[in-house]
Design an enzyme around this catalytic site. Sequence first.
Site, mmCIF file in Angstrom:
data_model
loop_
_atom_site.group_PDB
_atom_site.id
_atom_site.type_symbol
_atom_site.label_atom_id
_atom_site.label_comp_id
_atom_site.label_asym_id
_atom_site.label_seq_id
_atom_site.Cartn_x
_atom_site.Cartn_y
_atom_site.Cartn_z
ATOM 1 N N SER A 100 -1.443 1.449 2.173
ATOM 2 C CA SER A 100 -1.424 2.695 0.918
ATOM 3 C C SER A 100 -0.582 3.601 1.311
ATOM 4 O O SER A 100 -0.164 4.117 2.392
ATOM 5 C CB SER A 100 -3.049 3.158 1.097
ATOM 6 O OG SER A 100 -3.132 4.398 0.526
ATOM 7 N N TYR A 106 -10.633 6.100 6.748
ATOM 8 C CA TYR A 106 -9.817 5.210 5.949
ATOM 9 C C TYR A 106 -8.572 5.164 6.065
ATOM 10 O O TYR A 106 -7.836 3.950 6.300
ATOM 11 C CB TYR A 106 -10.380 5.330 4.406
ATOM 12 C CG TYR A 106 -9.591 4.645 3.588
ATOM 13 C CD1 TYR A 106 -9.619 3.144 3.297
ATOM 14 C CD2 TYR A 106 -8.269 5.274 2.671
ATOM 15 C CE1 TYR A 106 -8.851 2.340 2.577
ATOM 16 C CE2 TYR A 106 -7.596 4.596 1.931
ATOM 17 C CZ TYR A 106 -7.726 2.959 1.649
ATOM 18 O OH TYR A 106 -7.203 2.359 0.926
ATOM 19 N N LYS A 145 -5.680 1.941 7.741
ATOM 20 C CA LYS A 145 -4.501 1.454 7.200
ATOM 21 C C LYS A 145 -3.238 1.643 7.994
ATOM 22 O O LYS A 145 -2.303 0.692 8.283
ATOM 23 C CB LYS A 145 -4.352 2.148 5.988
ATOM 24 C CG LYS A 145 -5.107 1.831 4.812
ATOM 25 C CD LYS A 145 -5.210 0.488 4.351
ATOM 26 C CE LYS A 145 -6.234 -0.116 3.262
ATOM 27 N NZ LYS A 145 -6.560 -1.522 3.359
ATOM 28 N N ASN A 195 -12.297 8.243 -7.509
ATOM 29 C CA ASN A 195 -10.965 8.343 -7.956
ATOM 30 C C ASN A 195 -10.788 9.010 -9.582
ATOM 31 O O ASN A 195 -11.724 8.872 -10.151
ATOM 32 C CB ASN A 195 -10.272 7.038 -7.824
ATOM 33 C CG ASN A 195 -10.042 6.304 -6.432
ATOM 34 O OD1 ASN A 195 -10.637 5.574 -6.055
ATOM 35 N ND2 ASN A 195 -9.365 7.340 -5.664
HETATM 36 P P1 NAD Z 1 -12.021 -3.433 -3.746
HETATM 37 O O1 NAD Z 1 -13.116 -2.702 -3.093
HETATM 38 O O2 NAD Z 1 -12.353 -3.573 -5.314
HETATM 39 O O3 NAD Z 1 -11.730 -4.823 -3.168
HETATM 40 C C1 NAD Z 1 -11.832 -5.007 -1.693
HETATM 41 C C2 NAD Z 1 -12.738 -6.248 -1.559
HETATM 42 O O4 NAD Z 1 -12.981 -6.592 -0.240
HETATM 43 C C3 NAD Z 1 -14.160 -6.297 -2.305
HETATM 44 O O5 NAD Z 1 -14.283 -7.210 -3.173
HETATM 45 C C4 NAD Z 1 -15.087 -6.041 -1.304
HETATM 46 O O6 NAD Z 1 -16.297 -6.977 -1.552
HETATM 47 C C5 NAD Z 1 -14.397 -6.978 -0.081
HETATM 48 N N1 NAD Z 1 -14.559 -6.653 1.297
HETATM 49 C C6 NAD Z 1 -14.855 -5.644 1.942
HETATM 50 N N2 NAD Z 1 -14.928 -6.017 3.268
HETATM 51 C C7 NAD Z 1 -15.006 -7.020 3.582
HETATM 52 C C8 NAD Z 1 -15.277 -8.019 4.530
HETATM 53 N N3 NAD Z 1 -15.617 -7.461 5.731
HETATM 54 N N4 NAD Z 1 -15.256 -9.350 4.357
HETATM 55 C C9 NAD Z 1 -14.746 -9.764 3.234
HETATM 56 N N5 NAD Z 1 -14.820 -9.209 2.006
HETATM 57 C C10 NAD Z 1 -14.727 -7.945 2.273
HETATM 58 O O7 NAD Z 1 -10.766 -2.610 -3.862
HETATM 59 P P2 NAD Z 1 -9.478 -2.574 -4.460
HETATM 60 O O8 NAD Z 1 -9.260 -1.385 -4.828
HETATM 61 O O9 NAD Z 1 -9.317 -3.949 -5.152
HETATM 62 O O10 NAD Z 1 -8.467 -2.584 -3.094
HETATM 63 C C11 NAD Z 1 -8.081 -3.913 -2.351
HETATM 64 C C12 NAD Z 1 -7.351 -3.178 -0.864
HETATM 65 O O11 NAD Z 1 -6.256 -2.632 -1.209
HETATM 66 C C13 NAD Z 1 -8.183 -2.555 -0.164
HETATM 67 O O12 NAD Z 1 -7.639 -3.173 1.382
HETATM 68 C C14 NAD Z 1 -7.783 -1.236 -0.338
HETATM 69 O O13 NAD Z 1 -8.200 -0.466 0.774
HETATM 70 C C15 NAD Z 1 -6.322 -1.388 -0.418
HETATM 71 N N6 NAD Z 1 -5.784 -0.232 -1.472
HETATM 72 C C16 NAD Z 1 -6.614 0.448 -2.578
HETATM 73 C C17 NAD Z 1 -6.164 1.297 -3.243
HETATM 74 C C18 NAD Z 1 -6.862 1.782 -4.552
HETATM 75 O O14 NAD Z 1 -6.723 2.714 -4.976
HETATM 76 N N7 NAD Z 1 -7.498 0.675 -5.045
HETATM 77 C C19 NAD Z 1 -4.808 2.077 -2.820
HETATM 78 C C20 NAD Z 1 -4.382 1.640 -1.700
HETATM 79 C C21 NAD Z 1 -4.852 0.556 -1.161
HETATM 80 C C1 UD1 Z 2 -7.228 8.827 -3.094
HETATM 81 C C2 UD1 Z 2 -7.365 8.948 -1.524
HETATM 82 C C3 UD1 Z 2 -6.589 7.973 -0.673
HETATM 83 C C4 UD1 Z 2 -6.571 6.532 -1.478
HETATM 84 C C5 UD1 Z 2 -6.037 6.552 -2.998
HETATM 85 C C6 UD1 Z 2 -6.048 5.355 -3.646
HETATM 86 C C7 UD1 Z 2 -8.446 10.829 -0.986
HETATM 87 C C8 UD1 Z 2 -7.961 12.418 -0.171
HETATM 88 N N1 UD1 Z 2 -7.437 10.081 -0.914
HETATM 89 O O1 UD1 Z 2 -5.842 9.374 -3.307
HETATM 90 O O2 UD1 Z 2 -6.598 7.748 0.556
HETATM 91 O O3 UD1 Z 2 -5.462 5.685 -0.854
HETATM 92 O O4 UD1 Z 2 -7.146 7.404 -3.463
HETATM 93 O O5 UD1 Z 2 -7.555 4.897 -3.650
HETATM 94 O O6 UD1 Z 2 -9.442 10.879 -1.608
HETATM 95 N N2 UD1 Z 2 -8.994 14.450 -9.147
HETATM 96 C C9 UD1 Z 2 -9.733 15.134 -9.815
HETATM 97 N N3 UD1 Z 2 -10.808 15.031 -10.200
HETATM 98 C C10 UD1 Z 2 -11.600 13.791 -9.667
HETATM 99 C C11 UD1 Z 2 -10.820 12.810 -8.968
HETATM 100 C C12 UD1 Z 2 -9.578 13.196 -8.681
HETATM 101 O O7 UD1 Z 2 -9.021 16.324 -10.075
HETATM 102 O O8 UD1 Z 2 -12.684 13.778 -10.169
HETATM 103 C C13 UD1 Z 2 -7.483 14.548 -8.640
HETATM 104 C C14 UD1 Z 2 -7.136 14.559 -7.223
HETATM 105 O O9 UD1 Z 2 -7.311 15.909 -6.848
HETATM 106 C C15 UD1 Z 2 -5.885 14.126 -7.202
HETATM 107 C C16 UD1 Z 2 -5.648 13.210 -8.411
HETATM 108 O O10 UD1 Z 2 -6.926 13.389 -9.367
HETATM 109 O O11 UD1 Z 2 -4.858 15.143 -7.616
HETATM 110 C C17 UD1 Z 2 -6.026 11.674 -8.044
HETATM 111 O O12 UD1 Z 2 -7.031 11.588 -7.179
HETATM 112 P P1 UD1 Z 2 -7.734 10.222 -6.693
HETATM 113 O O13 UD1 Z 2 -7.614 9.016 -7.906
HETATM 114 O O14 UD1 Z 2 -8.813 10.276 -5.993
HETATM 115 O O15 UD1 Z 2 -6.282 9.557 -5.678
HETATM 116 P P2 UD1 Z 2 -5.668 10.203 -4.385
HETATM 117 O O16 UD1 Z 2 -6.340 11.563 -4.244
HETATM 118 O O17 UD1 Z 2 -4.005 10.088 -4.696
#
Ligand code: NAD
Ligand code: UD1
Length: 338
Positions: A125, A150, A154, A200
């Site tokens: 991330s 979290y 990573k 988010n």
């Molecule tokens: P998600 O929660 O939808 O997917 C993660 C999946 O992993 C889920 O289906 C969950 O059931 C499964 N899981 C969790 N722990 C497990 C375990 N111990 N054994 C087996 N399965 C397990 O999340 P996502 O948004 O699809 O994210 C996928 C990956 O990308 C994650 O590692 C997340 O941290 C990373 N990531 C996500 C974002 C984002 O904004 N969505 C941003 C940066 C990184």
């Molecule tokens: C968040 C996580 C980051 C993670 C990323 C993707 C935090 C501090 N960081 O990042 O670790 O990798 O999500 O999953 O949570 N916002 C609002 N109102 C809301 C929600 C968000 O104003 O209800 C704003 C936030 O302040 C930010 C932007 O929207 O400026 C995006 O927020 P978000 O979607 O939570 O992502 P990140 O903060 O970038």
Amino acid sequence: MGKILVTGGAGFIGSHTVVELQNVGKEVVVLDNLSNASEKSLERVSAITGKKVPFYKADILDREALEEIFSKEDISAVIHFAGLKAVGESVAKPWEYYENNIAGTLTLVDVMRKHGCKNIIFSSSATVYGDPAFIPITEECPKGVCTNPYGWTKSMLEQILSDIQKADNEWNVILLRYFNPIGAHKSGTMGENPNGIPNNLMPYITQVAVGKRDHLNVFGNDYDTHDGTGVRDYIHVVDLAVGHVKALKKIEEKAGLKIYNLGTGQGYSVLDIVKNFEEANGVKIPYEITERRPGDIATCYADATLAKKELGWEAKYGIKEMCEDSWRWQKNNPNGYQ
Ligand code: NAD
Ligand code: UD1
């Protein structure tokens, strides 16, 4: 090339990646403990690709279950999405986050090497950059101080996987640093399905649009950005999914250790997103300006030229499509996969 094991493959990014892998003819096996997902997402994948998705309901901490999968299936590479990802929850439950994400990955990697499978793509991330030293963020930007457990999982897992690759160069390790994934599959049948109140931005906006929440709280308008609200690099989840297909190709060519940003290179503020969402979908998003959210930074967007140069990957979808596709999914599935 054998099969591709997708851990966390029933989740948001994982399920979209399974679609893109099957679309290019890859044989996929999914493992997920369904702690944050529904198996229904995989039925939706099958409906799109016309292919079955072999599924193991299993935990990456469960060594015996992993042994069984690696013994039965000819796995040549792992795309490792499984992990817990809620920032606030990680502050309240650090042990659970370190156990699940770090111990889980260590168990997975150990079983992989015992079975001679030394190819892994890891979901990292942009959070590893902390408050970034410079913008746009290249992969050369030093890693920073994370503001929550979290983020540390990573950052630490990047270090662990890098050290493992350096000690044994049979390993191919690709660390993909995602920026802010939003959007959904064009069909409107798959998308993000958060539990409870979304943390988010985009899932919060779509829940306001569908009437589940009455307004959006905008966390601060006194940042040093064009309109005072936080700026991020939003990327369409299908573009992100395609990035994994390209990374897999790089693994097949013996990648060694590689790190890529997956973003669009374009920053949008919270109010830009609200405006784009309203314009794209013809719905109103009422909002209120509130306090800053602790741990947030002003600006975060990628320089994504390395992924273009080395993977031949570049984001194709713009903000309008991201807003339209997020909304189509939410509108058609107001209660997610339930
Ligand atoms: P998600 O929660 O939808 O997917 C993660 C999946 O992993 C889920 O289906 C969950 O059931 C499964 N899981 C969790 N722990 C497990 C375990 N111990 N054994 C087996 N399965 C397990 O999340 P996502 O948004 O699809 O994210 C996928 C990956 O990308 C994650 O590692 C997340 O941290 C990373 N990531 C996500 C974002 C984002 O904004 N969505 C941003 C940066 C990184
Ligand atoms: C968040 C996580 C980051 C993670 C990323 C993707 C935090 C501090 N960081 O990042 O670790 O990798 O999500 O999953 O949570 N916002 C609002 N109102 C809301 C929600 C968000 O104003 O209800 C704003 C936030 O302040 C930010 C932007 O929207 O400026 C995006 O927020 P978000 O979607 O939570 O992502 P990140 O903060 O970038």
